[in-house]
Write a protein that holds these residues in place. Structure first.
Motif, PDB file in Angstrom:
ATOM      1  N   ILE A   1      35.988  49.278  33.239  1.00 54.27           N
ATOM      2  CA  ILE A   1      34.552  49.059  33.453  1.00 54.27           C
ATOM      3  C   ILE A   1      34.384  47.708  34.130  1.00 54.27           C
ATOM      4  O   ILE A   1      35.003  46.715  33.721  1.00 54.27           O
ATOM      5  CB  ILE A   1      33.758  49.051  32.127  1.00 54.27           C
ATOM      6  CG1 ILE A   1      33.885  50.367  31.385  1.00 54.27           C
ATOM      7  CG2 ILE A   1      32.277  48.723  32.385  1.00 54.27           C
ATOM      8  CD1 ILE A   1      33.287  50.345  29.988  1.00 54.27           C
ATOM      9  N   VAL A   2      33.549  47.671  35.171  1.00 50.86           N
ATOM     10  CA  VAL A   2      33.267  46.432  35.886  1.00 50.86           C
ATOM     11  C   VAL A   2      31.751  46.278  35.982  1.00 50.86           C
ATOM     12  O   VAL A   2      31.050  47.239  36.291  1.00 50.86           O
ATOM     13  CB  VAL A   2      33.875  46.471  37.308  1.00 50.86           C
ATOM     14  CG1 VAL A   2      33.384  45.296  38.140  1.00 50.86           C
ATOM     15  CG2 VAL A   2      35.391  46.493  37.247  1.00 50.86           C
ATOM     16  N   TYR A   3      31.274  45.072  35.711  1.00 51.60           N
ATOM     17  CA  TYR A   3      29.862  44.765  35.948  1.00 51.60           C
ATOM     18  C   TYR A   3      29.778  43.755  37.077  1.00 51.60           C
ATOM     19  O   TYR A   3      30.452  42.716  37.052  1.00 51.60           O
ATOM     20  CB  TYR A   3      29.177  44.193  34.706  1.00 51.60           C
ATOM     21  CG  TYR A   3      27.768  43.720  35.015  1.00 51.60           C
ATOM     22  CD1 TYR A   3      26.769  44.641  35.310  1.00 51.60           C
ATOM     23  CD2 TYR A   3      27.453  42.370  35.069  1.00 51.60           C
ATOM     24  CE1 TYR A   3      25.478  44.219  35.645  1.00 51.60           C
ATOM     25  CE2 TYR A   3      26.171  41.941  35.397  1.00 51.60           C
ATOM     26  CZ  TYR A   3      25.192  42.876  35.681  1.00 51.60           C
ATOM     27  OH  TYR A   3      23.927  42.453  36.018  1.00 51.60           O
ATOM     28  N   CYS A   4      28.942  44.055  38.087  1.00 55.78           N
ATOM     29  CA  CYS A   4      28.699  43.131  39.190  1.00 55.78           C
ATOM     30  C   CYS A   4      27.192  43.034  39.396  1.00 55.78           C
ATOM     31  O   CYS A   4      26.568  43.982  39.875  1.00 55.78           O
ATOM     32  CB  CYS A   4      29.392  43.592  40.468  1.00 55.78           C
ATOM     33  SG  CYS A   4      29.221  42.410  41.816  1.00 55.78           S
TER      34      CYS A   4
ATOM     35  N   ARG B   1      39.180  50.096  46.911  1.00 55.64           N
ATOM     36  CA  ARG B   1      40.603  49.786  47.019  1.00 55.64           C
ATOM     37  C   ARG B   1      41.144  49.127  45.746  1.00 55.64           C
ATOM     38  O   ARG B   1      42.244  49.424  45.297  1.00 55.64           O
ATOM     39  CB  ARG B   1      40.806  48.855  48.217  1.00 55.64           C
ATOM     40  CG  ARG B   1      42.244  48.523  48.550  1.00 55.64           C
ATOM     41  CD  ARG B   1      42.348  47.659  49.816  1.00 55.64           C
ATOM     42  NE  ARG B   1      41.802  46.314  49.613  1.00 55.64           N
ATOM     43  CZ  ARG B   1      40.679  45.861  50.144  1.00 55.64           C
ATOM     44  NH1 ARG B   1      39.945  46.627  50.929  1.00 55.64           N
ATOM     45  NH2 ARG B   1      40.255  44.631  49.908  1.00 55.64           N
ATOM     46  N   LYS B   2      40.379  48.223  45.147  1.00 55.23           N
ATOM     47  CA  LYS B   2      40.872  47.426  44.022  1.00 55.23           C
ATOM     48  C   LYS B   2      40.777  48.116  42.658  1.00 55.23           C
ATOM     49  O   LYS B   2      41.515  47.776  41.743  1.00 55.23           O
ATOM     50  CB  LYS B   2      40.115  46.090  43.940  1.00 55.23           C
ATOM     51  CG  LYS B   2      40.546  45.083  44.983  1.00 55.23           C
ATOM     52  CD  LYS B   2      39.854  43.756  44.729  1.00 55.23           C
ATOM     53  CE  LYS B   2      40.426  42.670  45.588  1.00 55.23           C
ATOM     54  NZ  LYS B   2      41.370  41.828  44.890  1.00 55.23           N
ATOM     55  N   LEU B   3      39.826  49.051  42.529  1.00 57.03           N
ATOM     56  CA  LEU B   3      39.612  49.682  41.222  1.00 57.03           C
ATOM     57  C   LEU B   3      40.314  51.032  41.161  1.00 57.03           C
ATOM     58  O   LEU B   3      40.313  51.789  42.122  1.00 57.03           O
ATOM     59  CB  LEU B   3      38.114  49.856  40.963  1.00 57.03           C
ATOM     60  CG  LEU B   3      37.286  48.563  40.967  1.00 57.03           C
ATOM     61  CD1 LEU B   3      35.813  48.879  40.782  1.00 57.03           C
ATOM     62  CD2 LEU B   3      37.778  47.586  39.907  1.00 57.03           C
ATOM     63  N   LYS B   4      40.866  51.322  39.991  1.00 57.96           N
ATOM     64  CA  LYS B   4      41.601  52.579  39.852  1.00 57.96           C
ATOM     65  C   LYS B   4      40.650  53.758  39.685  1.00 57.96           C
ATOM     66  O   LYS B   4      39.482  53.595  39.307  1.00 57.96           O
ATOM     67  CB  LYS B   4      42.574  52.491  38.686  1.00 57.96           C
ATOM     68  CG  LYS B   4      41.935  52.306  37.325  1.00 57.96           C
ATOM     69  CD  LYS B   4      43.002  52.091  36.282  1.00 57.96           C
ATOM     70  CE  LYS B   4      42.404  51.750  34.918  1.00 57.96           C
ATOM     71  NZ  LYS B   4      43.444  51.442  33.936  1.00 57.96           N
ATOM     72  N   THR B   5      41.173  54.931  39.958  1.00 56.80           N
ATOM     73  CA  THR B   5      40.395  56.160  39.807  1.00 56.80           C
ATOM     74  C   THR B   5      39.860  56.262  38.380  1.00 56.80           C
ATOM     75  O   THR B   5      40.587  56.030  37.415  1.00 56.80           O
ATOM     76  CB  THR B   5      41.277  57.386  40.135  1.00 56.80           C
ATOM     77  OG1 THR B   5      41.677  57.290  41.496  1.00 56.80           O
ATOM     78  CG2 THR B   5      40.527  58.683  39.905  1.00 56.80           C
ATOM     79  N   GLY B   6      38.588  56.580  38.283  1.00 57.38           N
ATOM     80  CA  GLY B   6      37.951  56.713  36.971  1.00 57.38           C
ATOM     81  C   GLY B   6      37.254  55.449  36.507  1.00 57.38           C
ATOM     82  O   GLY B   6      36.467  55.484  35.558  1.00 57.38           O
ATOM     83  N   CYS B   7      37.518  54.327  37.164  1.00 53.86           N
ATOM     84  CA  CYS B   7      36.859  53.075  36.777  1.00 53.86           C
ATOM     85  C   CYS B   7      35.358  53.209  37.025  1.00 53.86           C
ATOM     86  O   CYS B   7      34.922  53.788  38.016  1.00 53.86           O
ATOM     87  CB  CYS B   7      37.427  51.902  37.576  1.00 53.86           C
ATOM     88  SG  CYS B   7      36.747  50.301  37.063  1.00 53.86           S
ATOM     89  N   LYS B   8      34.583  52.650  36.108  1.00 53.73           N
ATOM     90  CA  LYS B   8      33.128  52.668  36.225  1.00 53.73           C
ATOM     91  C   LYS B   8      32.668  51.281  36.651  1.00 53.73           C
ATOM     92  O   LYS B   8      33.151  50.284  36.120  1.00 53.73           O
ATOM     93  CB  LYS B   8      32.490  53.024  34.887  1.00 53.73           C
ATOM     94  CG  LYS B   8      32.948  54.353  34.317  1.00 53.73           C
ATOM     95  CD  LYS B   8      32.418  54.506  32.908  1.00 53.73           C
ATOM     96  CE  LYS B   8      33.317  55.401  32.097  1.00 53.73           C
ATOM     97  NZ  LYS B   8      32.910  55.430  30.694  1.00 53.73           N
ATOM     98  N   ILE B   9      31.731  51.244  37.586  1.00 55.45           N
ATOM     99  CA  ILE B   9      31.170  49.965  38.006  1.00 55.45           C
ATOM    100  C   ILE B   9      29.652  50.020  37.844  1.00 55.45           C
ATOM    101  O   ILE B   9      29.006  50.968  38.285  1.00 55.45           O
ATOM    102  CB  ILE B   9      31.588  49.581  39.446  1.00 55.45           C
ATOM    103  CG1 ILE B   9      31.022  48.217  39.826  1.00 55.45           C
ATOM    104  CG2 ILE B   9      31.235  50.647  40.444  1.00 55.45           C
ATOM    105  CD1 ILE B   9      31.662  47.594  41.039  1.00 55.45           C
ATOM    106  N   VAL B  10      29.126  49.022  37.160  1.00 55.52           N
ATOM    107  CA  VAL B  10      27.686  48.931  36.928  1.00 55.52           C
ATOM    108  C   VAL B  10      27.139  47.838  37.826  1.00 55.52           C
ATOM    109  O   VAL B  10      27.666  46.721  37.876  1.00 55.52           O
ATOM    110  CB  VAL B  10      27.367  48.621  35.450  1.00 55.52           C
ATOM    111  CG1 VAL B  10      25.858  48.496  35.241  1.00 55.52           C
ATOM    112  CG2 VAL B  10      27.948  49.695  34.530  1.00 55.52           C
TER     113      VAL B  10
END
Length: 198
Positions: free
Chosen positions: A96-99, A113-122
């Motif tokens: 999980i990433v919050y930006c 490119r930097k986040l793996k498959t399935g990663c969630k970004i808010v």
């Protein structure tokens, strides 16, 4: 490109909205990009029980204060504060990433490119231009890697505003939302680039 956000912080109520939207749980590794004082990391670990949290903060003074605070709370075994530019950081273990910073042209390619498959970004206030959110709890939008892209501007604006709306109505909404700060020229340039029909 270095990006430094304003020194304002999310309330704990908003932090819980972010983590609930991402369905954070004990198996997650949470990253806060532009972490300020590290409060999102603290709530992620203390209330949501994530395995580990990483706060990345470009401003040296803010990063030092966050690291000191985490140490005082006795959470250094579960929270790491990094004083670096997140655009150059290793984000490979994030789930999980919050930006909360405004989007720039490089973001879609960078995070894809930097986040793996399935990663969630808010994200805060808008999903990335041309990326369909998987869920939303305004003012936050959840996207998943790999990103679901669209070139249909009407589809994207409907996901942003939660109703059928024109691009002009989207601009009006953004202009009247007192909390939303954005660079109109950059945003309009990205809109034209990602939506060829404009």
């Amino acid at each position: 490109m270095n990006r430094l956000g304003p020194e304002d912080y999310q309330s704990n109520r908003h932090i819980r909205k972010i983590l609930n939207l991402a369905q954070a749980f004990k198996g997650d590794v949470f990253y806060d990009l532009g972490c300020g004082r590290g409060q999102l990391c603290v709530v992620a670990v203390a209330e949501f029980g994530v395995k580990r949290a990483v706060g990345i903060e470009l401003h040296r003074g803010r990063a030092a204060k966050a690291a000191e605070r985490i140490q005082e709370m006795g959470l250094t075994d579960r929270i790491e504060i990094r004083n670096e530019d997140f655009m150059e950081s290793d984000l490979s273990d994030a789930t999980i990433v919050y930006c909360g910073l405004g989007e720039v042209d490089e973001d879609v390619a960078l995070f894809g490119r930097k986040l793996k498959t399935g990663c969630k970004i808010v994200s805060l206030f808008l999903p990335f231009v041309g990326i369909l959110p998987a869920a939303a709890d305004y003012p936050f939008y959840l996207m998943k890697v790999p990103f679901r892209k669209t070139k249909e501007v009407s589809l994207w604006t409907s996901k942003v505003l939660f109703t059928d709306a024109s691009v002009e109505e989207l601009y009006q909404e953004l202009d009247t939302d007192r909390e939303y700060r954005y660079d109109k020229r950059t945003f309009k340039r990205m809109m034209k680039k990602r939506f060829p029909s404009l």
